[in-house]
Design an enzyme around this catalytic site. Structure first.
Site, PDB file in Angstrom:
ATOM      1  CB  ALA A 111      -8.023   4.459   4.651  1.00 55.35           C
ATOM      2  N   GLY A 118      -7.811   5.234  -0.299  1.00 53.98           N
ATOM      3  CA  GLY A 118      -9.028   4.414  -0.208  1.00 53.98           C
ATOM      4  C   GLY A 118     -10.195   5.023  -0.969  1.00 53.98           C
ATOM      5  CD  GLU A 153      -6.845   1.563  -2.304  1.00 55.34           C
ATOM      6  OE1 GLU A 153      -7.043   2.184  -1.226  1.00 55.34           O
ATOM      7  OE2 GLU A 153      -5.998   0.672  -2.402  1.00 55.34           O
ATOM      8  CD  GLU A 199      -2.914   4.602  -0.751  1.00 55.72           C
ATOM      9  OE1 GLU A 199      -2.368   5.084  -1.774  1.00 55.72           O
ATOM     10  OE2 GLU A 199      -4.084   4.169  -0.753  1.00 55.72           O
TER      11      GLU A 199
HETATM   12  N1  CO8 Z   1      -7.838  10.620   7.062  1.00 59.00           N
HETATM   13  C1  CO8 Z   1      -8.211  11.346   8.141  1.00 59.00           C
HETATM   14  N2  CO8 Z   1      -8.473  12.651   8.094  1.00 59.00           N
HETATM   15  C2  CO8 Z   1      -8.337  13.284   6.903  1.00 59.00           C
HETATM   16  C3  CO8 Z   1      -7.953  12.592   5.733  1.00 59.00           C
HETATM   17  C4  CO8 Z   1      -7.711  11.189   5.848  1.00 59.00           C
HETATM   18  N3  CO8 Z   1      -7.366  10.444   4.785  1.00 59.00           N
HETATM   19  N4  CO8 Z   1      -7.893  13.472   4.723  1.00 59.00           N
HETATM   20  C5  CO8 Z   1      -8.237  14.675   5.223  1.00 59.00           C
HETATM   21  N5  CO8 Z   1      -8.501  14.555   6.547  1.00 59.00           N
HETATM   22  C6  CO8 Z   1      -8.909  15.620   7.469  1.00 59.00           C
HETATM   23  C7  CO8 Z   1      -7.736  16.507   7.827  1.00 59.00           C
HETATM   24  O1  CO8 Z   1      -6.957  15.935   8.855  1.00 59.00           O
HETATM   25  C8  CO8 Z   1      -8.452  17.775   8.255  1.00 59.00           C
HETATM   26  O2  CO8 Z   1      -8.938  17.588   9.569  1.00 59.00           O
HETATM   27  P1  CO8 Z   1      -8.684  18.733  10.696  1.00 59.00           P
HETATM   28  O3  CO8 Z   1      -9.480  19.892  10.198  1.00 59.00           O
HETATM   29  O4  CO8 Z   1      -9.224  18.105  11.922  1.00 59.00           O
HETATM   30  O5  CO8 Z   1      -7.207  19.000  10.703  1.00 59.00           O
HETATM   31  C9  CO8 Z   1      -9.662  17.820   7.329  1.00 59.00           C
HETATM   32  O6  CO8 Z   1      -9.829  16.494   6.839  1.00 59.00           O
HETATM   33  C10 CO8 Z   1      -9.457  18.741   6.137  1.00 59.00           C
HETATM   34  O7  CO8 Z   1      -8.259  18.354   5.485  1.00 59.00           O
HETATM   35  P2  CO8 Z   1      -7.122  19.393   5.068  1.00 59.00           P
HETATM   36  O8  CO8 Z   1      -7.080  20.543   6.028  1.00 59.00           O
HETATM   37  O9  CO8 Z   1      -5.854  18.623   4.877  1.00 59.00           O
HETATM   38  O10 CO8 Z   1      -7.709  19.895   3.680  1.00 59.00           O
HETATM   39  P3  CO8 Z   1      -6.892  20.493   2.450  1.00 59.00           P
HETATM   40  O11 CO8 Z   1      -7.922  21.034   1.522  1.00 59.00           O
HETATM   41  O12 CO8 Z   1      -5.816  21.399   2.912  1.00 59.00           O
HETATM   42  O13 CO8 Z   1      -6.157  19.228   1.756  1.00 59.00           O
HETATM   43  C11 CO8 Z   1      -6.060  16.956   0.932  1.00 59.00           C
HETATM   44  C12 CO8 Z   1      -6.920  18.225   1.147  1.00 59.00           C
HETATM   45  C13 CO8 Z   1      -4.968  17.263  -0.107  1.00 59.00           C
HETATM   46  C14 CO8 Z   1      -6.975  15.875   0.394  1.00 59.00           C
HETATM   47  C15 CO8 Z   1      -5.422  16.527   2.260  1.00 59.00           C
HETATM   48  O14 CO8 Z   1      -6.425  16.486   3.259  1.00 59.00           O
HETATM   49  C16 CO8 Z   1      -4.743  15.190   2.227  1.00 59.00           C
HETATM   50  O15 CO8 Z   1      -3.648  15.061   1.685  1.00 59.00           O
HETATM   51  N6  CO8 Z   1      -5.399  14.133   2.815  1.00 59.00           N
HETATM   52  C17 CO8 Z   1      -4.826  12.834   2.954  1.00 59.00           C
HETATM   53  C18 CO8 Z   1      -4.806  12.114   1.615  1.00 59.00           C
HETATM   54  C19 CO8 Z   1      -4.189  10.745   1.791  1.00 59.00           C
HETATM   55  O16 CO8 Z   1      -3.017  10.592   2.102  1.00 59.00           O
HETATM   56  N7  CO8 Z   1      -4.990   9.688   1.573  1.00 59.00           N
HETATM   57  C20 CO8 Z   1      -4.548   8.325   1.691  1.00 59.00           C
HETATM   58  C21 CO8 Z   1      -4.887   7.807   3.049  1.00 59.00           C
HETATM   59  S1  CO8 Z   1      -4.224   6.170   3.345  1.00 59.00           S
HETATM   60  C22 CO8 Z   1      -5.275   5.143   2.540  1.00 59.00           C
HETATM   61  O17 CO8 Z   1      -6.236   5.555   1.959  1.00 59.00           O
HETATM   62  C23 CO8 Z   1      -4.972   3.674   2.593  1.00 59.00           C
HETATM   63  C24 CO8 Z   1      -6.122   2.864   2.044  1.00 59.00           C
HETATM   64  C25 CO8 Z   1      -5.936   1.402   2.277  1.00 59.00           C
HETATM   65  C26 CO8 Z   1      -6.381   0.959   3.652  1.00 59.00           C
HETATM   66  C27 CO8 Z   1      -6.708  -0.508   3.627  1.00 59.00           C
HETATM   67  C28 CO8 Z   1      -6.053  -1.258   4.760  1.00 59.00           C
HETATM   68  C29 CO8 Z   1      -6.117  -2.783   4.571  1.00 59.00           C
END
Ligand code: CO8
Length: 257
Positions: free
Chosen positions: A65, A108, A111, A131
């Site tokens: 998400a 997400g 999911e 998460e």
């Molecule tokens: N949300 C927003 N932006 C994201 C997300 C995300 N989940 N994942 C990546 N991005 C963005 C980064 O911020 C980055 O943007 P910018 O260039 O502007 O800084 C761009 O995508 C590229 O990402 P990275 O530079 O981090 O890329 P890497 O190759 O270094 O890393 C990863 C890749 C490992 C996937 C890393 O991006 C990461 O850890 N992402 C987050 C993963 C995460 O924690 N996901 C869970 C999110 S919470 C969730 O899903 C809850 C769901 C339930 C919600 C329902 C509510 C009722």
């Protein structure tokens, strides 16, 4: 409808939805949710479509998400808008949906893949519920569906440590139905979707409904449901055609495609 965060196309009798926010690794925000659900509903209502595929990019199916969308939200806002309840619309789609997953399917993203009917993964796929590392927990079904897919021990491990599972482990654990080389992911998924789309549509939908019933009821009720649905299939011409084709040693020509 025009879409901004996804690409939507029809290939034969298959509806293909591609998540398309490459700069955010296909992070799922409210707009993506609205568009994916609307596109799937449109395919569901389209008599020319028999199956759907949801995919992302080679690097990310979806990295979760959208953390930036959620970050500043207050509890009352999350609760009153029932944040992300719209994804439930996807689980009401009657035609089959296959998730074709390459790269990250996190939070997400994992999911969403699990909301589909089955998952075909590329060798580079990585699944996870990270998460906990953000100080929260899965909110789109991760604690429930992942547990049903892989069992308590592995689901606990994934949700409590936030570690990722590679494609081989995901296949071993029953999370994905098959793993294919990255360059063949879409072709192999389309082959499966084409095969489904060529079958009897009511029979396909009844199969989907019946398998899903296994997650929602007792074994005795599920078996009774299955038997009743099976009986009802004898009202379809496609049952006559399918069985006649077998006996006559020819390919079936289903009418309800
Ligand atoms: N949300 C927003 N932006 C994201 C997300 C995300 N989940 N994942 C990546 N991005 C963005 C980064 O911020 C980055 O943007 P910018 O260039 O502007 O800084 C761009 O995508 C590229 O990402 P990275 O530079 O981090 O890329 P890497 O190759 O270094 O890393 C990863 C890749 C490992 C996937 C890393 O991006 C990461 O850890 N992402 C987050 C993963 C995460 O924690 N996901 C869970 C999110 S919470 C969730 O899903 C809850 C769901 C339930 C919600 C329902 C509510 C009722």
């Amino acid at each position: 409808m025009t879409y901004e965060s996804i690409l939507v196309e029809t290939r034969g009798k298959v509806g293909l939805i591609t998540l398309n926010r490459p700069k955010a690794l296909n992070a799922l925000n409210s707009q993506v949710m609205a568009e994916v659900v609307a596109a799937a509903q449109a395919f569901d209502a389209d008599a020319n479509i028999g199956c759907m595929v949801i995919t992302g990019s080679e690097k990310a199916f979806a990295a979760g998400a959208d953390i930036k969308e959620m970050q500043a939200k207050a509890y009352a806002e999350m609760y009153l808008e029932d944040f992300f309840v719209g994804w439930e619309g996807l689980t009401r789609i009657r035609k089959p949906i296959i998730a074709a997953v390459a790269g990250y399917a996190l939070g997400g993203g994992c999911e969403l893949a699990m909301m589909c009917d089955f998952i075909i993964a590329a060798e580079n796929a990585k699944f996870g519920q990270p998460e906990i590392t953000l100080g929260v927990m899965p909110g789109m079904g991760g604690s429930q569906r992942l547990t049903r897919f892989v069992g308590k021990s592995k689901a606990m491990d994934m949700c409590l440590t936030g570690r990722m599972m590679d494609a081989a482990e995901a296949e071993r654990s029953g999370l994905v139905s098959r793993v294919v080389p990255l360059e063949q992911l879409l072709d192999e998924t389309m082959k499966a979707a084409d095969k489904i789309a060529a079958l009897s549509l009511p029979a396909v939908i009844m199969n989907k409904e019946s398998v899903n019933r296994a997650y929602e009821t007792t074994l005795a009720e599920g078996l009774r449901f299955e038997r009743r649905v099976f009986h009802s299939m004898f009202a379809f011409e496609d049952q006559k055609e399918g069985m006649a084709a077998f006996v006559e040693k020819r390919p079936a020509n289903f009418r309800n495609r």
